[in-house]
Scaffold this active site. Structure first.
Site, PDB file in Angstrom:
ATOM      1  N   HIS A 143     -31.596  -9.813  33.802  1.00 25.47           N
ATOM      2  CA  HIS A 143     -31.167  -9.626  32.436  1.00 25.47           C
ATOM      3  C   HIS A 143     -31.530  -8.033  32.068  1.00 25.47           C
ATOM      4  CE1 HIS A 143     -31.197 -13.898  31.742  1.00 25.47           C
ATOM      5  NE2 HIS A 143     -32.212 -14.060  32.111  1.00 25.47           N
ATOM      6  N   ASP A 180     -29.540 -18.479  39.435  1.00 31.87           N
ATOM      7  CA  ASP A 180     -30.517 -18.652  38.103  1.00 31.87           C
ATOM      8  C   ASP A 180     -29.739 -19.198  37.014  1.00 31.87           C
ATOM      9  OD1 ASP A 180     -33.288 -17.423  37.019  1.00 31.87           O
ATOM     10  OD2 ASP A 180     -31.645 -17.629  35.578  1.00 31.87           O
ATOM     11  N   HIS A 182     -29.893 -18.962  34.054  1.00 26.62           N
ATOM     12  CA  HIS A 182     -29.678 -18.136  32.920  1.00 26.62           C
ATOM     13  C   HIS A 182     -28.392 -17.216  33.174  1.00 26.62           C
ATOM     14  CE1 HIS A 182     -33.611 -19.392  32.168  1.00 26.62           C
ATOM     15  NE2 HIS A 182     -33.320 -20.023  31.099  1.00 26.62           N
ATOM     16  N   ASP A 268     -34.672 -22.299  38.054  1.00 28.35           N
ATOM     17  CA  ASP A 268     -34.772 -22.853  37.110  1.00 28.35           C
ATOM     18  C   ASP A 268     -33.687 -23.778  36.731  1.00 28.35           C
ATOM     19  OD1 ASP A 268     -33.176 -20.455  36.977  1.00 28.35           O
ATOM     20  OD2 ASP A 268     -34.546 -19.379  35.327  1.00 28.35           O
TER      21      ASP A 268
HETATM   22  N1  6DK Z   1     -35.126 -17.298  24.746  1.00 24.53           N
HETATM   23  C1  6DK Z   1     -34.740 -15.620  33.974  1.00 24.53           C
HETATM   24  O1  6DK Z   1     -35.239 -17.126  34.240  1.00 24.53           O
HETATM   25  C2  6DK Z   1     -35.343 -15.573  32.420  1.00 24.53           C
HETATM   26  O2  6DK Z   1     -33.368 -15.717  33.776  1.00 24.53           O
HETATM   27  C3  6DK Z   1     -35.124 -16.239  31.548  1.00 24.53           C
HETATM   28  C4  6DK Z   1     -35.594 -16.103  29.942  1.00 24.53           C
HETATM   29  C5  6DK Z   1     -35.421 -17.001  29.221  1.00 24.53           C
HETATM   30  C6  6DK Z   1     -35.900 -16.854  27.849  1.00 24.53           C
HETATM   31  C7  6DK Z   1     -36.103 -18.187  26.945  1.00 24.53           C
HETATM   32  C8  6DK Z   1     -35.002 -18.214  25.688  1.00 24.53           C
HETATM   33  C9  6DK Z   1     -34.433 -17.031  23.608  1.00 24.53           C
HETATM   34  C10 6DK Z   1     -33.381 -17.813  23.148  1.00 24.53           C
HETATM   35  C11 6DK Z   1     -32.810 -17.521  22.033  1.00 24.53           C
HETATM   36  C12 6DK Z   1     -33.225 -16.409  21.233  1.00 24.53           C
HETATM   37  C13 6DK Z   1     -34.174 -15.627  21.456  1.00 24.53           C
HETATM   38  C14 6DK Z   1     -34.900 -15.924  22.936  1.00 24.53           C
HETATM   39  F1  6DK Z   1     -34.976 -13.361  34.522  1.00 24.53           F
HETATM   40  C15 6DK Z   1     -35.590 -14.809  34.899  1.00 24.53           C
HETATM   41  F2  6DK Z   1     -36.787 -14.571  34.985  1.00 24.53           F
HETATM   42  F3  6DK Z   1     -35.181 -14.823  36.161  1.00 24.53           F
HETATM   43  O3  6DK Z   1     -34.406 -19.349  25.780  1.00 24.53           O
HETATM   44 ZN    ZN Z   2     -33.622 -17.567  34.435  1.00 27.40          ZN
END
Ligand code: 6DK
Ligand code: ZN
Length: 369
Positions: A143, A180, A182, A268
């Site tokens: 990210h 992943d 996400h 995940d």
């Molecule tokens: N937060 C990852 O697994 C990290 O890809 C995933 C991060 C997810 C955060 C959770 C989430 C929000 C949603 C909406 C608004 C604000 C925050 F990078 C890796 F670790 F791999 O849904």
């Molecule tokens: Zn993730």
């Protein structure tokens, strides 16, 4: 033919604290203190299962080194690098950018080791020391964008290693497959205008980051067509993912003809994950790995380097990791005691709405040449 494996205990010392993961503990709001969801356990437990299962004896240990400032600056701004370095000296550490990507004191060095770990794994694969390999690094990276970390990521580990492969190791065409759950927005952003790096992200539709990873995100200018997004509906299981591998990932790779395949590997998307709603089993991850290996053998001498990303169920993630790494190494399956539970869940087969989405993306593969 050897399989590389990289892990370092200090990855477990990347301190994400105790703020319940997304929302800082706040008794008045009823928010109880808890571990951050991105904590050391899943990674440690993958490593322990690799040792206890005996798979470790089949793997060639690759040692990480720290990514240099110059290497980090290949994708990040000096501002971002210097802010992480400065906050890493604060007594209680800092945050990579969005307020839920904390790191403790000394977090810079650990993040630089994660990026450098992926670099050394890519070096081992490109030099032929190993055919393929898995870098079990932490913090994750997919990210992070040029000027900031986000989503638990500090630096774009895989992107930094990809740039290194191009600029220093002379690798011409690189394909990135991100499974992943996400969206791999950071990795995509670095190569959005670059037709020599194909980025493919399979993710749960609009899960994280918000409004990111639609199939209309396809790359810019000369890079148009070289970003592929497969925003799978929630509830997608082994059937849907394997259909996406067969209809989108494999054909895209065959058209692109990469010299190296990099995988952003998060677990995940599993049926037991607390952060998403997909249904993958360890067998699903095993089969995706096998499919990628077949394509890689055909196209680039089997060269695959995987970089660890997310995965938040400490009980199930190790079996998914084990399945992937033992497949890379050509080892027999050890065990997954949860397989009867997760593979028996209704909806594991390809569903019509999942097929419709994948078919829509498959129609875009023809723009790759
Ligand atoms: N937060 C990852 O697994 C990290 O890809 C995933 C991060 C997810 C955060 C959770 C989430 C929000 C949603 C909406 C608004 C604000 C925050 F990078 C890796 F670790 F791999 O849904
Ligand atoms: Zn993730």
């Amino acid at each position: 033919m050897a399989t590389g494996y990289l892990y370092h205990e200090i990855f477990g010392w990347h301190d994400t604290g105790s703020n319940a993961g997304l929302f800082g503990a706040d008794p008045a709001a009823g928010l109880q203190p808890y571990m951050h969801l991105e904590n050391a356990e899943t990674k440690r437990r993958i490593h322990e299962l690799i040792v206890v299962s005996g798979l470790i004896d089949r793997l060639e240990r690759v040692r990480p080194r720290h990514a240099s400032e110059e290497e980090i600056l290949k994708v990040h701004t000096r501002d971002h690098l210097e802010r992480i370095q400065a906050e890493s000296r604060w007594p209680k550490g800092g945050d990579a950018g969005d307020g839920f990507s904390p790191f403790g004191k000394g977090g810079y060095e650990i993040a630089a080791l994660a990026a450098g770990g992926v670099i050394t794994m890519v070096e081992a694969v490109v030099s032929g020391d190993v055919t393929n390999g898995y870098a079990l690094v932490r913090p994750p990276g997919h990210h992070a964008v040029a000027g900031s970390g986000m989503g638990f990521c500090v630096f774009g580990n895989l992107a930094i290693a990809a740039r290194h492969a191009r600029d220093v190791l002379g690798v011409r065409r690189i394909a990135v497959v991100d499974w992943d759950v996400h969206h791999g927005n950071g990795t995509q952003s670095f190569f959005y205008g670059d037709p020599d790096v194909l980025t493919i992200s399979l993710h749960q539709d609009n899960c994280f980051p918000p409004d990111s990873g639609a199939l209309t995100e396809r790359g810019d200018g000369a890079g148009f067509g070289y970003a592929l997004n497969v925003p799978l509906p929630p509830g997608t299981g082994d059937g849907g993912y394997l259909y996406a591998m067969d209809r989108v990932v494999a054909p895209a790779l065959q058209r692109f003809r990469p010299d190296l395949i990099l995988v952003a590997s998060g677990f995940d998307g599993s049926a037991m994950d607390p952060l998403a709603r997909q249904l993958l089993t360890s067998e699903g991850y095993r089969t995706m790995t096998r499919r990628l290996m077949e394509v890689a053998e055909d196209l680039c001498g089997g060269r695959i380097a995987m970089s660890h990303e997310g995965g938040y169920n400490p009980v199930y993630v190790p079996f998914c990791g084990l399945a992937v790494i033992e497949t890379l190494a050509g080892a027999e399956p050890f065990a997954d005691p949860f397989l009867p539970v997760v593979s028996g869940m209704a909806g594991q087969d390809l569903q019509p709405h999942q097929k419709a989405l994948v078919d829509e993306v498959a129609a875009l593969v023809g723009d790759i040449s």
